[in-house]
Design a protein around this motif. Sequence first.
Motif, mmCIF file in Angstrom:
data_model
loop_
_atom_site.group_PDB
_atom_site.id
_atom_site.type_symbol
_atom_site.label_atom_id
_atom_site.label_comp_id
_atom_site.label_asym_id
_atom_site.label_seq_id
_atom_site.Cartn_x
_atom_site.Cartn_y
_atom_site.Cartn_z
ATOM 1 N N LEU A 66 0.827 -1.214 0.000
ATOM 2 C CA LEU A 66 0.000 0.000 0.000
ATOM 3 C C LEU A 66 0.861 1.264 0.000
ATOM 4 O O LEU A 66 0.532 2.250 -0.665
ATOM 5 C CB LEU A 66 -0.944 -0.006 1.196
ATOM 6 C CG LEU A 66 -2.231 -0.794 0.974
ATOM 7 C CD1 LEU A 66 -3.024 -0.902 2.265
ATOM 8 C CD2 LEU A 66 -3.080 -0.141 -0.118
ATOM 9 N N ALA A 67 1.973 1.234 0.748
ATOM 10 C CA ALA A 67 2.870 2.388 0.773
ATOM 11 C C ALA A 67 3.394 2.673 -0.631
ATOM 12 O O ALA A 67 3.409 3.827 -1.085
ATOM 13 C CB ALA A 67 4.030 2.131 1.739
ATOM 14 N N VAL A 68 3.799 1.609 -1.341
ATOM 15 C CA VAL A 68 4.332 1.787 -2.698
ATOM 16 C C VAL A 68 3.256 2.354 -3.625
ATOM 17 O O VAL A 68 3.486 3.323 -4.357
ATOM 18 C CB VAL A 68 4.896 0.458 -3.247
ATOM 19 C CG1 VAL A 68 5.176 0.562 -4.738
ATOM 20 C CG2 VAL A 68 6.163 0.069 -2.487
ATOM 21 N N ILE A 69 2.052 1.765 -3.543
ATOM 22 C CA ILE A 69 0.983 2.214 -4.445
ATOM 23 C C ILE A 69 0.620 3.673 -4.167
ATOM 24 O O ILE A 69 0.571 4.513 -5.084
ATOM 25 C CB ILE A 69 -0.275 1.325 -4.294
ATOM 26 C CG1 ILE A 69 0.030 -0.091 -4.814
ATOM 27 C CG2 ILE A 69 -1.455 1.922 -5.060
ATOM 28 C CD1 ILE A 69 -1.090 -1.083 -4.571
ATOM 29 N N LEU A 70 0.402 4.006 -2.884
ATOM 30 C CA LEU A 70 -0.020 5.373 -2.557
ATOM 31 C C LEU A 70 1.065 6.395 -2.913
ATOM 32 O O LEU A 70 0.764 7.482 -3.417
ATOM 33 C CB LEU A 70 -0.405 5.476 -1.088
ATOM 34 C CG LEU A 70 -1.807 4.927 -0.792
ATOM 35 C CD1 LEU A 70 -2.081 4.902 0.697
ATOM 36 C CD2 LEU A 70 -2.863 5.780 -1.501
ATOM 37 N N CYS A 71 2.328 6.060 -2.667
ATOM 38 C CA CYS A 71 3.411 7.000 -2.996
ATOM 39 C C CYS A 71 3.543 7.179 -4.503
ATOM 40 O O CYS A 71 3.825 8.280 -4.977
ATOM 41 C CB CYS A 71 4.737 6.545 -2.398
ATOM 42 S SG CYS A 71 4.808 6.861 -0.637
ATOM 43 N N THR A 72 3.345 6.096 -5.250
ATOM 44 C CA THR A 72 3.406 6.207 -6.705
ATOM 45 C C THR A 72 2.349 7.194 -7.190
ATOM 46 O O THR A 72 2.637 8.110 -7.975
ATOM 47 C CB THR A 72 3.169 4.826 -7.359
ATOM 48 O OG1 THR A 72 4.097 3.898 -6.801
ATOM 49 C CG2 THR A 72 3.340 4.889 -8.857
ATOM 50 N N VAL A 73 1.122 7.006 -6.687
ATOM 51 C CA VAL A 73 0.033 7.907 -7.074
ATOM 52 C C VAL A 73 0.347 9.340 -6.624
ATOM 53 O O VAL A 73 0.184 10.301 -7.383
ATOM 54 C CB VAL A 73 -1.306 7.418 -6.468
ATOM 55 C CG1 VAL A 73 -2.416 8.414 -6.738
ATOM 56 C CG2 VAL A 73 -1.667 6.052 -7.037
ATOM 57 N N LEU A 74 0.850 9.458 -5.386
ATOM 58 C CA LEU A 74 1.203 10.779 -4.858
ATOM 59 C C LEU A 74 2.248 11.461 -5.751
ATOM 60 O O LEU A 74 2.123 12.649 -6.083
ATOM 61 C CB LEU A 74 1.741 10.635 -3.429
ATOM 62 C CG LEU A 74 2.161 11.916 -2.717
ATOM 63 C CD1 LEU A 74 0.944 12.789 -2.450
ATOM 64 C CD2 LEU A 74 2.873 11.596 -1.398
ATOM 65 N N GLY A 75 3.259 10.701 -6.154
ATOM 66 C CA GLY A 75 4.311 11.257 -7.016
ATOM 67 C C GLY A 75 3.737 11.768 -8.328
ATOM 68 O O GLY A 75 4.085 12.865 -8.798
ATOM 69 N N ILE A 76 2.847 10.989 -8.926
ATOM 70 C CA ILE A 76 2.251 11.392 -10.209
ATOM 71 C C ILE A 76 1.410 12.652 -10.016
ATOM 72 O O ILE A 76 1.468 13.585 -10.824
ATOM 73 C CB ILE A 76 1.401 10.233 -10.793
ATOM 74 C CG1 ILE A 76 2.316 9.053 -11.153
ATOM 75 C CG2 ILE A 76 0.640 10.700 -12.036
ATOM 76 C CD1 ILE A 76 1.573 7.801 -11.546
ATOM 77 N N ILE A 77 0.644 12.683 -8.903
ATOM 78 C CA ILE A 77 -0.212 13.852 -8.655
ATOM 79 C C ILE A 77 0.632 15.107 -8.419
ATOM 80 O O ILE A 77 0.351 16.176 -8.965
ATOM 81 C CB ILE A 77 -1.136 13.589 -7.440
ATOM 82 C CG1 ILE A 77 -2.161 12.511 -7.796
ATOM 83 C CG2 ILE A 77 -1.862 14.872 -7.028
ATOM 84 C CD1 ILE A 77 -3.017 12.068 -6.631
ATOM 85 N N ILE A 78 1.703 14.968 -7.614
ATOM 86 C CA ILE A 78 2.575 16.122 -7.345
ATOM 87 C C ILE A 78 3.124 16.669 -8.662
ATOM 88 O O ILE A 78 3.110 17.869 -8.915
ATOM 89 C CB ILE A 78 3.748 15.726 -6.421
ATOM 90 C CG1 ILE A 78 3.234 15.425 -5.012
ATOM 91 C CG2 ILE A 78 4.808 16.820 -6.375
ATOM 92 C CD1 ILE A 78 4.302 14.869 -4.080
ATOM 93 N N GLU A 79 3.588 15.757 -9.510
ATOM 94 C CA GLU A 79 4.178 16.202 -10.775
ATOM 95 C C GLU A 79 3.139 16.919 -11.624
ATOM 96 O O GLU A 79 3.387 17.998 -12.160
ATOM 97 C CB GLU A 79 4.766 15.000 -11.518
ATOM 98 C CG GLU A 79 5.714 15.357 -12.642
ATOM 99 C CD GLU A 79 5.024 15.732 -13.935
ATOM 100 O OE1 GLU A 79 5.507 16.660 -14.611
ATOM 101 O OE2 GLU A 79 3.983 15.113 -14.272
#
Lengths: 296, 236
Positions: A66-79
Motif C-alpha cells: 500500500l505504501a508503494v501504491i499510494l506514494c506512486t500515485v502521490l508522485g504522479i499527482i505532485i508532478e
Amino acid sequence: MTFLGHLVTGLSLGAIYAIIALGYTMVYGIAKMLNFAHGDVIMVGAFVCFTVVSSLELPPVLGIILAVILCTVLGIIIERLAYKPLRQAPSLAVLITAIGVSYLLQNGAQLIWGASPKSFPSMFNFGGENGISLFDGQLNISYVAIITVSVCIIIMIALTLFTEKTRMGKAMRACSEDKAAAQLMGVNVNQTISVTFAIGSALAAVAGVLMCSAYPALSPTTGSLPGIKAFTAAVFGGIGSIPGALLGGILLGLIETFTKAYITTDLSDAIVFAVLIVVLLVKPSGLLGKYVPEKV
Amino acid sequence: MSEILRVEDINVYYGAIHAIKGISFHVNDGEIVTLIGANGAGKSTTLQTVSGLLKAKSGKITFCGEDIGHVVPHKIVEKGLAQCPEGRRIFLQMSVQENLEMGAYTQPNSGIAADLEMVYDLFPRLKERRKQVAGTLSGGEQQMLAMGRALMSHPKLLMLDEPSMGLAPILVEQIFDIIKDLHKKGTTILLVEQNAQMALSVADRAYVLETGSITLSGTGAELAASDSVRKAYLGG
C-alpha cells in the motif's frame, strides 16, 4: 569484529541513501529539476506502512504494498499539479515550488498523524529473531540490513535493465539527453516524466519502510535529512547517473557510519559534507557523472 | 501530383519577436522542395512549427489533408512527418544502433530489423560503427546517423534542416548524393539550407525566405538562374 559490524551498518544505511538517491537522480536526469519534496514522500510511505501495520494491524507485506501504491500515485499527482504547469518556467520557480510541496507534505502529515514521533513497527522478525548472530554472538546482522542491501541490489539491476532494454527506458534516456529531439522521435515527453516520478516515488516508499525499520522513530520531518543526504549522494556519484546514485549512496553511508564510530558522533554530518565538497572540487561532475560538452 | 504538406499564412512569434510573417508554401508527393535563406531568416523556425515544437499564432498547417496546427509533436511524428533537426541532435550517449531504434519509436517492433538493414545499406559506415557511442562519430557520420534515424519512422515527408552545416565540401557532396538517392527512391523531402547552390541543384521547387517572409519562389533551376538569388546567395 566491531569493524565488520560498522561495515554492515554503513552498507545498509548506504543502501537506503542509494534507493532515495535513485529517485532524485532519475527525476533530475529526465525532468532536469531537483525535487526537494522527494524526501517527504519517503516519510509519507513510512506513515502509510505504519498505519496499515500498527493501527489497522494488517500484515507487513500489505503495508509495504500500500505504501508503494499510494506514494506512486502521490508522485504522479505532485508532478501533474505542481511541476507540469511550470515546464517552461525558470528553474528557480520550480525549485521554490518543490520546497513548497515539501512543506505541504510535512504539514499534511502533521495534520493526519500528529507531530509527536511514532514508533515504527518492527516488521522483519523471523522466528522471533530480528537478525542472525555470527562468530558466537560477536557479530549480529539484522534482517533489516540484509533485506535493505538485497533490495537495493535488486532495484539497481531492475532499473538498469529497464533503462537499457525497454521502450520506455530508452525514451527516458532520450529525454534526459535532448527533449526536443526525443519529441521528434515520437516520444511523449509528459508521459515519460510522469513515469519517472512514479518510479522515483515508488522507490521512496520502499526506502521509507526500510529506513524506519532500521531507525524506528517516525515523525513528519523524518524524510528531510535523509532526503538531503541522498540528494548529496546523487550529486556525489554524478547526478543523472543510476550507477552513480548507488556508488554515492553506499559511500555516503560508509563514511557517515565510520565517522560516527571512529571519529566523532557530533560532527559526523559536517565531516560527511566536507568529504563531499572536497570530492566535488576535484571532480565537479561527481564520481561517475559524464562531462557532456555544450553543443553550439 | 497530390499535395502532402500545405502551410498557409502562418505567423510565429518568439515572445515579442515576429519571426515568421505570414508565409505560405506547399510540398507535393515525391518532390524535393527547398527553403533557402540566410542565417536568421526563419528557416528552422518554420520547420519547428511544422513539427509542432513551436505553435503558430495564426495560419494553417495541413499534412496529408489533416489540420496539424494543434497536434502535439509526438503525434505528428506518428502521422508520418519526420524532421532531421538542425545541428543533428543525435543522442550522443547512446550507441549508433540505439539512435536508429529511437528513430523507430513510433513503429511496431516487428519491422525494425528490416529498417535497420535499409538504413545500413544506405549508410554502410553506420553499420561498421553500430555499437559505437554516437558522441564519438565524426560530423559527417553524425549527419548520416541523424538522417538514418529520421528515415526509421518511414516518413511520408522528411524534413532536413541544414544537413550540410559544418561539413567539409566533400562530405556535403556525399550528403547531397544521398538526398538525390532518397528522392529517386520516392521519398518526399523538404530541405532547409543555407548552401543555396547545392540545395537548388537538387530541388524541384524552391522558396527564398528573408527575415520571416517568402520573397521568391519557383523551380530550382529558375531560382538558380535568377539575378537576385545569384547576387544574394550564390556569390554573384
